[in-house]
Design a protein around this motif. Structure first.
Motif, PDB file in Angstrom:
ATOM      1  N   ASP A  41      18.140  13.948 -39.882  1.00  0.00           N
ATOM      2  CA  ASP A  41      18.155  13.071 -41.051  1.00  0.00           C
ATOM      3  C   ASP A  41      16.727  12.652 -41.415  1.00  0.00           C
ATOM      4  O   ASP A  41      15.755  13.161 -40.849  1.00  0.00           O
ATOM      5  CB  ASP A  41      19.024  11.834 -40.762  1.00  0.00           C
ATOM      6  CG  ASP A  41      18.587  11.132 -39.494  1.00  0.00           C
ATOM      7  OD1 ASP A  41      17.492  11.489 -38.966  1.00  0.00           O
ATOM      8  OD2 ASP A  41      19.304  10.244 -39.013  1.00  0.00           O
ATOM      9  N   ALA A  42      16.626  11.742 -42.363  1.00  0.00           N
ATOM     10  CA  ALA A  42      15.307  11.332 -42.842  1.00  0.00           C
ATOM     11  C   ALA A  42      14.432  10.810 -41.698  1.00  0.00           C
ATOM     12  O   ALA A  42      13.231  11.082 -41.638  1.00  0.00           O
ATOM     13  CB  ALA A  42      15.465  10.267 -43.915  1.00  0.00           C
ATOM     14  N   GLN A  43      15.048  10.068 -40.773  1.00  0.00           N
ATOM     15  CA  GLN A  43      14.284   9.511 -39.659  1.00  0.00           C
ATOM     16  C   GLN A  43      13.710  10.635 -38.773  1.00  0.00           C
ATOM     17  O   GLN A  43      12.549  10.597 -38.385  1.00  0.00           O
ATOM     18  CB  GLN A  43      15.189   8.578 -38.841  1.00  0.00           C
ATOM     19  CG  GLN A  43      14.529   7.912 -37.633  1.00  0.00           C
ATOM     20  CD  GLN A  43      13.332   7.033 -38.026  1.00  0.00           C
ATOM     21  OE1 GLN A  43      13.245   6.551 -39.155  1.00  0.00           O
ATOM     22  NE2 GLN A  43      12.403   6.860 -37.083  1.00  0.00           N
ATOM     23  N   ALA A  44      14.536  11.637 -38.486  1.00  0.00           N
ATOM     24  CA  ALA A  44      14.077  12.762 -37.666  1.00  0.00           C
ATOM     25  C   ALA A  44      12.939  13.499 -38.370  1.00  0.00           C
ATOM     26  O   ALA A  44      11.969  13.938 -37.729  1.00  0.00           O
ATOM     27  CB  ALA A  44      15.228  13.712 -37.380  1.00  0.00           C
ATOM     28  N   VAL A  45      13.037  13.619 -39.694  1.00  0.00           N
ATOM     29  CA  VAL A  45      11.980  14.300 -40.447  1.00  0.00           C
ATOM     30  C   VAL A  45      10.685  13.502 -40.366  1.00  0.00           C
ATOM     31  O   VAL A  45       9.606  14.049 -40.146  1.00  0.00           O
ATOM     32  CB  VAL A  45      12.409  14.507 -41.922  1.00  0.00           C
ATOM     33  CG1 VAL A  45      11.228  14.966 -42.761  1.00  0.00           C
ATOM     34  CG2 VAL A  45      13.538  15.521 -42.001  1.00  0.00           C
ATOM     35  N   LYS A  46      10.794  12.188 -40.501  1.00  0.00           N
ATOM     36  CA  LYS A  46       9.604  11.342 -40.421  1.00  0.00           C
ATOM     37  C   LYS A  46       8.907  11.534 -39.059  1.00  0.00           C
ATOM     38  O   LYS A  46       7.688  11.690 -38.987  1.00  0.00           O
ATOM     39  CB  LYS A  46       9.970   9.865 -40.607  1.00  0.00           C
ATOM     40  CG  LYS A  46       8.749   8.932 -40.486  1.00  0.00           C
ATOM     41  CD  LYS A  46       9.123   7.549 -40.004  1.00  0.00           C
ATOM     42  CE  LYS A  46       8.095   6.886 -39.109  1.00  0.00           C
ATOM     43  NZ  LYS A  46       6.711   6.863 -39.507  1.00  0.00           N
ATOM     44  N   LEU A  47       9.704  11.514 -37.979  1.00  0.00           N
ATOM     45  CA  LEU A  47       9.106  11.671 -36.651  1.00  0.00           C
ATOM     46  C   LEU A  47       8.406  13.018 -36.515  1.00  0.00           C
ATOM     47  O   LEU A  47       7.325  13.132 -35.940  1.00  0.00           O
ATOM     48  CB  LEU A  47      10.184  11.529 -35.573  1.00  0.00           C
ATOM     49  CG  LEU A  47      10.785  10.123 -35.444  1.00  0.00           C
ATOM     50  CD1 LEU A  47      11.965  10.117 -34.478  1.00  0.00           C
ATOM     51  CD2 LEU A  47       9.716   9.125 -34.977  1.00  0.00           C
ATOM     52  N   ASN A  48       9.027  14.053 -37.081  1.00  0.00           N
ATOM     53  CA  ASN A  48       8.409  15.377 -37.044  1.00  0.00           C
ATOM     54  C   ASN A  48       7.114  15.412 -37.843  1.00  0.00           C
ATOM     55  O   ASN A  48       6.111  15.984 -37.395  1.00  0.00           O
ATOM     56  CB  ASN A  48       9.380  16.421 -37.597  1.00  0.00           C
ATOM     57  CG  ASN A  48      10.247  17.020 -36.520  1.00  0.00           C
ATOM     58  OD1 ASN A  48       9.809  17.891 -35.774  1.00  0.00           O
ATOM     59  ND2 ASN A  48      11.474  16.525 -36.404  1.00  0.00           N
ATOM     60  N   LEU A  49       7.135  14.807 -39.030  1.00  0.00           N
ATOM     61  CA  LEU A  49       5.930  14.811 -39.865  1.00  0.00           C
ATOM     62  C   LEU A  49       4.793  14.075 -39.167  1.00  0.00           C
ATOM     63  O   LEU A  49       3.640  14.508 -39.207  1.00  0.00           O
ATOM     64  CB  LEU A  49       6.236  14.182 -41.231  1.00  0.00           C
ATOM     65  CG  LEU A  49       7.080  15.048 -42.161  1.00  0.00           C
ATOM     66  CD1 LEU A  49       7.576  14.243 -43.348  1.00  0.00           C
ATOM     67  CD2 LEU A  49       6.276  16.253 -42.639  1.00  0.00           C
TER      68      LEU A  49
END
Lengths: 318, 543
Positions: B125-133
């Protein structure tokens, strides 16, 4: 005997320590530290990252400290951190060492058997032509490049006939063929020296005495000649460990096998200096250990080595 | 002496025997050529696909996936926010179903697709994407993971609302969106990001959302992946929108270049990378297939110029060498039809490519004239000299490309006629380790990933291409990265190419990057713009 053994072991340890020191100094002679070299292997690396990694792995410490930290680690069996794989050098080597031991060990055993068989055949064969043909086999075998023989066999057996896999698959063929390829190359120098040495022993007067007593050729060969000729071949066998390692680099590449040879090639290619360092050290240890064993077995075959004092008429000129 | 004659004869006999055996490989299979694959029909479900890479891989960490042998596999394990569709030349949605940029190219908003999960069941989700970025842009200090070089402008990311992530950059970067399509920007489970360096490097521990999931490995010999049945989020333009047709994907290694054609021909592998030009015809004549995957995401193969030794300080000398290369002869002699000659520093299909081939045409007379003008006069041995120095230049490359060494051997001959001596240290990795950071080694032969403008490759003062920051170029790069419209951006990318290739001649371009794969007769596979095989869409014909 005890003094001889202690001396040899001491020498072996000294050689290993010197090898370690030399490798350490050689790494320092590189224009950059291992981290910089590794990170820069194909594209630019961020200086901040380099600095951070250098600090983490201790490459920012003064040389003396690096030397003793690494030496201490070595005594604990810690060879440092392989930059290319993200794991310990020891772990990395441990993953593949078994495969090489199987290949190299079997190839060595096969080479010794092959060399003995060749020597026996070349010595005992009836007919000058056959003997001369057999005598020419070792130079031929050593002239065949390992990779060439491997590629030809793979092309024939794996691609044309389809009786073996191009990849290691735990089948008999996928182990036997690489062993054969390596053994052919390895047995040549052993056979060469053994044959030469057998010929020398055969020229000695006691052989004539044995013949005069009515001993058969094969009895003379197996009971007397071979035993007297063995020490020279043993020395050569100890030295072939280098050939064995070089051969396994090629064999493992050609046959796509995991192993130390393959790992050496990879680590040099990607400039993983700590891994190269570990592998060079391991090679030095194996080399020294094998030659130590040879040195310890030698007196069993030829007691003159220990009992004769240097300079005395009984001492071996070699 | 008699003995040595005999052994000579036996050796000769064996050599001939061996050669004839090898030669058998070229003509004994009467199977009709590659047509098998062309009469495609509908994809076949199921089966195991065996793919052979050139060298074993041990570090699978995402940011480290800038090498083919890693990227080619991770491409099927990790999804990305966006996908570059080489056919249309457009960036399309993937895990981000929509993405926008502000006019200044400093803020980007990604709308994350619903219902995507990692293979461990956790939500992408958006949170997982943020952590990856964050991991990509800032690195992970505790795990000694460096930031992704394409994310050099990254500042921060924040989750907005339910499914949006907004990225803020430190400075404008018009290439930022495209770099999110790179395999080196693959998304992993937040749990993976918490592992130490060894954990994040181990393929067994990396959890992605891609179509294939790790099953088992034998170090340095093989890795097995299984298809994920519930995969339903392929890139927008993918022909197969569902899970992979294949059941299993087996990665093996064939370090020996001579075995690769035979492996594909005999069907022991379905696909193998790193086919030599000489093996291409052999393979297609024997019923196998040859795939040439064009590297749209990469620069052309080039010799980047370093001016530290002073011999190439004068631009005229560099321009002379640029037109002193007979590229067609290289193609005819050491390459094959799979290779496209360079028309610029970018691939022909890359957005913003400008065709400079007319200015790159082989012109030895002009080259000699330029060298004369620069004051390099032929010496007694035919090699040009100036101020007592000989025009002797050195090239260094890694051994990654199967054709780079012979190519430079040919250039060495071509330049000899101009009175230039080239010392060829191509494919010598040990030499390269030192040469890479030594600006007195005049040429570095290579190709690099370039997602848009050439700034990330040529701008940093410590860039390994030229090892030199050119003020004018850097201004151009900054201007290009701040371009506010696509038309302006492409125009500036064009200016960068002209400056690098012609005006400054800081790169001698050779041929477009291509990876040549050998395929078995039943293999059906396509490739990404980064030359990676797309296993999610791959299948095997029966028989």
């Amino acid at each position: 005997m005890g003094g001889y053994v202690a001396k040899r072991i001491g020498q072996a340890l000294l050689v290993i320590w010197l090898a370690y020191t030399l490798v350490f100094l050689a790494v320092q002679a590189l224009p950059n530290d291992p981290v910089t070299i590794f990170l820069n292997s194909d594209s630019a690396a961020d200086p901040a990252t380099i600095a951070q990694m250098k600090e983490y792995y201790g490459y920012d410490q003064p040389l003396v400290i690096q030397y003793f930290t690494q030496l201490l680690g070595l005594l604990r069996g810690d060879l440092g951190y392989s930059l290319s794989s993200g794991s310990d050098v020891t772990t990395r080597i441990g993953e593949v060492v078994g495969s090489t031991l199987v290949l190299a060990g079997s190839a060595f055993a096969a080479a010794v058997v092959l060399a003995l068989a060749l020597t026996a055949a070349a010595t005992l064969a009836r007919g000058a032509k056959l003997r001369s043909a057999l005598l020419n086999l070792p130079p031929l075998m050593v002239s065949i490049p390992v990779f060439w023989l491997g590629l030809v066999l793979l092309q024939l057996l794996a691609v044309q006939l389809g009786v073996m896999s191009l990849f290691p698959d735990d089948s008999f063929m996928s182990l036997a063929v690489p062993i054969f390829v390596l053994a052919v190359h390895l047995s040549a120098p052993i056979a060469q020296v053994l044959i030469k040495s057998v010929q020398e022993v055969n020229a000695q007067p006691f052989i004539d005495v044995l013949r005069a007593k009515g001993a058969s050729e094969s009895w003379i060969f197996y009971r007397h000649t071979l035993k007297n000729a063995a020490p020279a071949a043993l020395s050569i066998a100890g030295i072939t460990i280098g050939t064995l390692l070089a051969g396994s680099v090629i064999t493992e590449t050609v046959f796509a096998r995991a192993g130390l040879g393959q790992l050496i090639l990879q680590s040099v290619t990607v400039q993983d200096i700590p891994l190269v360092q570990g592998l060079v050290l391991l090679t030095a240890v194996v080399f020294t250990a094998v030659n130590l064993v040879v040195d310890l077995v030698h007196p069993q075959l030829d007691p003159r080595i220990i009992t004769a004092r240097a300079g005395s008429p009984r001492a071996l000129s070699a | 002496m008699r003995n040595s004659h005999l052994s000579l004869k036996v050796t000769a006999l064996l050599a001939v025997l061996g050669l004839s055996l090898t030669a058998c490989g070229t003509n004994n299979s009467a199977a009709p050529a590659a047509d098998a694959a062309q009469n495609s029909g509908a994809p076949v479900e199921g089966g195991t696909f065996t793919y052979a890479e050139v060298t074993p891989i041990n570090n699978w960490q995402t940011q480290a996936a800038r090498f083919y042998e890693k990227a080619n596999v991770l491409n099927s394990v990790l999804d990305r926010l966006t996908y570059f569709d080489a056919e249309s030349g457009k960036l399309v949605g993937w895990i981000a179903k929509d993405f926008t940029a502000n006019k200044d190219q400093t803020e980007f908003t990604f709308t994350i697709r619903d219902g995507v999960t990692f293979s461990d069941g956790s939500k992408l989700d958006a949170q997982a994407v943020k952590l990856n970025l964050d991991a990509l842009g800032l690195g992970i200090k505790d795990a000694q993971i460096a930031p992704n070089v394409d994310f050099g402008a990254y500042k921060s990311a924040e989750v907005i609302g339910k499914d949006k992530v907004k990225v803020t950059l430190k400075r404008a970067d018009a290439n930022f969106l495209r770099s999110t399509s790179s395999v080196a920007a693959g998304l992993v489970s937040p749990k993976t990001l918490k592992l130490d360096n060894a954990g994040q490097s181990a393929i067994s521990k990396i959890v992605g959302s891609g179509p294939f999931v790790f099953e088992s490995e034998k170090p340095d010999e093989e890795v097995v992946f299984t298809s994920r049945d519930d995969y339903a989020w392929a890139p927008e333009t993918a022909a197969n929108q569902g899970d992979a047709y294949l059941d299993k994907l087996v990665i093996k290694y064939l370090p020996e270049v001579a075995s690769r054609a035979g492996a594909a021909q005999s069907g022991q592998v379905d696909l193998v990378r790193g086919l030599q030009p000489v093996d291409e015809q052999v393979l297609s004549a024997n019923g196998g297939q040859v795939f040439a995957a064009q590297g749209v995401d990469l620069t052309t193969n080039q010799a980047a110029v370093r001016i530290g030794s002073g011999k190439l300080a004068d631009v005229k000398v560099r321009q002379a060498l640029q037109v002193g290369i007979d590229r067609q002869a290289i193609k005819d002699t050491v390459l094959s039809d799979s290779y496209v000659l360079a028309g610029s520093i970018l691939n022909h299909k890359a957005p913003g490519f400008v065709d400079l081939s007319a200015d790159l045409a082989y012109n030895p007379e002009k080259a000699k004239q330029l060298l004369d003008e620069a004051g390099w006069k032929p010496g007694a041995d035919g090699i040009r000299e100036k101020d007592g120095k000989k025009l002797e230049l050195t090239v260094s490359t890694s051994n990654n490309s199967v054709v780079i060494k012979p190519a430079f051997e040919l250039i060495e001959q071509q330049w000899r006629e101009l009175g230039v001596k080239l010392v060829n240290r191509a494919a010598d990795n040990t030499f390269l380790a030192n040469a890479l950071v030594d600006d007195k080694i005049e040429f570095f032969g290579t190709r690099q990933f370039a997602y848009g403008g050439l700034g990330p490759v040529y701008a940093p003062a410590n860039n390994t291409q030229t090892l030199n920051a050119d003020e004018q170029l850097n201004k151009l790069f900054t201007k290009e990265q701040a371009a506010t419209s696509e038309a302006e951006h492409l125009k500036l990318v064009g200016e960068e190419q002209r400056a690098l290739v012609l005006d400054k001649a800081l790169t001698l371009v050779l041929w477009d990057e291509v990876q040549v794969y050998g395929g078995s007769k039943n293999a059906h596979v396509e490739f990404t713009s980064g030359t990676a095989p797309i296993f999610q869409g791959a299948w095997k014909a029966e028989g």
